[in-house]
Design a protein around this motif. Structure first.
Motif, PDB file in Angstrom:
ATOM      1  N   MET A   1      -0.095  18.701  -6.239  1.00  0.00           N
ATOM      2  CA  MET A   1      -0.541  17.679  -5.325  1.00  0.00           C
ATOM      3  C   MET A   1      -0.788  18.254  -3.938  1.00  0.00           C
ATOM      4  O   MET A   1      -0.680  17.560  -2.951  1.00  0.00           O
ATOM      5  CB  MET A   1       0.485  16.548  -5.265  1.00  0.00           C
ATOM      6  N   GLU A   2      -1.127  19.486  -3.900  1.00  0.00           N
ATOM      7  CA  GLU A   2      -1.415  20.113  -2.623  1.00  0.00           C
ATOM      8  C   GLU A   2      -2.656  19.474  -2.011  1.00  0.00           C
ATOM      9  O   GLU A   2      -3.663  19.258  -2.663  1.00  0.00           O
ATOM     10  CB  GLU A   2      -1.640  21.602  -2.818  1.00  0.00           C
ATOM     11  N   GLY A   3      -2.583  19.148  -0.726  1.00  0.00           N
ATOM     12  CA  GLY A   3      -3.707  18.548  -0.034  1.00  0.00           C
ATOM     13  C   GLY A   3      -3.743  17.038  -0.115  1.00  0.00           C
ATOM     14  O   GLY A   3      -4.544  16.410   0.541  1.00  0.00           O
ATOM     15  N   VAL A   4      -2.892  16.424  -0.941  1.00  0.00           N
ATOM     16  CA  VAL A   4      -2.849  14.971  -1.058  1.00  0.00           C
ATOM     17  C   VAL A   4      -1.899  14.424   0.000  1.00  0.00           C
ATOM     18  O   VAL A   4      -0.744  14.835   0.072  1.00  0.00           O
ATOM     19  CB  VAL A   4      -2.384  14.530  -2.467  1.00  0.00           C
ATOM     20  N   LYS A   5      -2.413  13.526   0.823  1.00  0.00           N
ATOM     21  CA  LYS A   5      -1.579  12.916   1.852  1.00  0.00           C
ATOM     22  C   LYS A   5      -0.978  11.632   1.285  1.00  0.00           C
ATOM     23  O   LYS A   5      -1.699  10.771   0.784  1.00  0.00           O
ATOM     24  CB  LYS A   5      -2.407  12.607   3.089  1.00  0.00           C
ATOM     25  N   ILE A   6       0.332  11.529   1.375  1.00  0.00           N
ATOM     26  CA  ILE A   6       1.027  10.335   0.921  1.00  0.00           C
ATOM     27  C   ILE A   6       1.657   9.666   2.143  1.00  0.00           C
ATOM     28  O   ILE A   6       2.418  10.291   2.873  1.00  0.00           O
ATOM     29  CB  ILE A   6       2.103  10.669  -0.132  1.00  0.00           C
ATOM     30  N   GLU A   7       1.301   8.414   2.336  1.00  0.00           N
ATOM     31  CA  GLU A   7       1.797   7.645   3.486  1.00  0.00           C
ATOM     32  C   GLU A   7       2.754   6.569   2.993  1.00  0.00           C
ATOM     33  O   GLU A   7       2.442   5.819   2.062  1.00  0.00           O
ATOM     34  CB  GLU A   7       0.597   6.992   4.188  1.00  0.00           C
ATOM     35  N   THR A   8       3.937   6.492   3.591  1.00  0.00           N
ATOM     36  CA  THR A   8       4.882   5.436   3.258  1.00  0.00           C
ATOM     37  C   THR A   8       4.462   4.162   3.980  1.00  0.00           C
ATOM     38  O   THR A   8       4.347   4.137   5.199  1.00  0.00           O
ATOM     39  CB  THR A   8       6.315   5.825   3.676  1.00  0.00           C
ATOM     40  N   LEU A   9       4.211   3.112   3.199  1.00  0.00           N
ATOM     41  CA  LEU A   9       3.805   1.836   3.780  1.00  0.00           C
ATOM     42  C   LEU A   9       4.992   0.920   4.051  1.00  0.00           C
ATOM     43  O   LEU A   9       5.018   0.204   5.045  1.00  0.00           O
ATOM     44  CB  LEU A   9       2.817   1.114   2.856  1.00  0.00           C
ATOM     45  N   HIS A  10       5.971   0.940   3.139  1.00  0.00           N
ATOM     46  CA  HIS A  10       7.116   0.043   3.307  1.00  0.00           C
ATOM     47  C   HIS A  10       8.263   0.505   2.415  1.00  0.00           C
ATOM     48  O   HIS A  10       8.041   0.975   1.300  1.00  0.00           O
ATOM     49  CB  HIS A  10       6.720  -1.387   2.940  1.00  0.00           C
ATOM     50  N   THR A  11       9.469   0.361   2.907  1.00  0.00           N
ATOM     51  CA  THR A  11      10.677   0.650   2.127  1.00  0.00           C
ATOM     52  C   THR A  11      11.634  -0.523   2.287  1.00  0.00           C
ATOM     53  O   THR A  11      11.805  -1.047   3.382  1.00  0.00           O
ATOM     54  CB  THR A  11      11.358   1.939   2.622  1.00  0.00           C
ATOM     55  N   THR A  53      10.104   1.740  -2.605  1.00  0.00           N
ATOM     56  CA  THR A  53       9.168   2.230  -1.587  1.00  0.00           C
ATOM     57  C   THR A  53       7.732   2.086  -2.080  1.00  0.00           C
ATOM     58  O   THR A  53       7.441   2.353  -3.255  1.00  0.00           O
ATOM     59  CB  THR A  53       9.450   3.707  -1.259  1.00  0.00           C
ATOM     60  N   ILE A  54       6.855   1.671  -1.169  1.00  0.00           N
ATOM     61  CA  ILE A  54       5.427   1.564  -1.453  1.00  0.00           C
ATOM     62  C   ILE A  54       4.719   2.666  -0.671  1.00  0.00           C
ATOM     63  O   ILE A  54       4.958   2.834   0.522  1.00  0.00           O
ATOM     64  CB  ILE A  54       4.869   0.193  -1.018  1.00  0.00           C
ATOM     65  N   TYR A  55       3.865   3.412  -1.374  1.00  0.00           N
ATOM     66  CA  TYR A  55       3.124   4.520  -0.780  1.00  0.00           C
ATOM     67  C   TYR A  55       1.622   4.289  -0.921  1.00  0.00           C
ATOM     68  O   TYR A  55       1.176   3.670  -1.885  1.00  0.00           O
ATOM     69  CB  TYR A  55       3.443   5.837  -1.493  1.00  0.00           C
ATOM     70  N   LYS A  56       0.857   4.834   0.006  1.00  0.00           N
ATOM     71  CA  LYS A  56      -0.597   4.892  -0.117  1.00  0.00           C
ATOM     72  C   LYS A  56      -0.951   6.362  -0.288  1.00  0.00           C
ATOM     73  O   LYS A  56      -0.499   7.208   0.468  1.00  0.00           O
ATOM     74  CB  LYS A  56      -1.276   4.346   1.133  1.00  0.00           C
ATOM     75  N   THR A  57      -1.769   6.650  -1.315  1.00  0.00           N
ATOM     76  CA  THR A  57      -2.136   8.042  -1.595  1.00  0.00           C
ATOM     77  C   THR A  57      -3.578   8.305  -1.209  1.00  0.00           C
ATOM     78  O   THR A  57      -4.347   7.405  -0.967  1.00  0.00           O
ATOM     79  CB  THR A  57      -1.956   8.366  -3.085  1.00  0.00           C
TER      80      THR A  57
END
Length: 57
Positions: A1-11, A53-57
């Protein structure tokens, strides 16, 4: 998953239940096309609490 940005939206912390993983699995299968990913883990300090946790990929 190199180069994939994962953003935490909510926990959120919720009471643990044996069936919580079924909800997370269903959300992951249904919403992956919308670049959303869901995670579930036990709280490190309280095994009766789950961390959702909810993530946006």
């Amino acid at each position: 998953m190199e180069g994939v940005k994962i953003e935490t939206l909510h926990t959120i912390r919720v009471s643990y239940s044996d069936d919580l993983y079924k909800i997370v699995d269903g959300l992951n299968r249904t919403l992956k096309e919308r670049d959303l990913m869901f995670g579930l883990a036990l709280d490190e300090n309280d095994e009766e609490t789950a961390v959702f946790t909810i993530y946006k990929t």
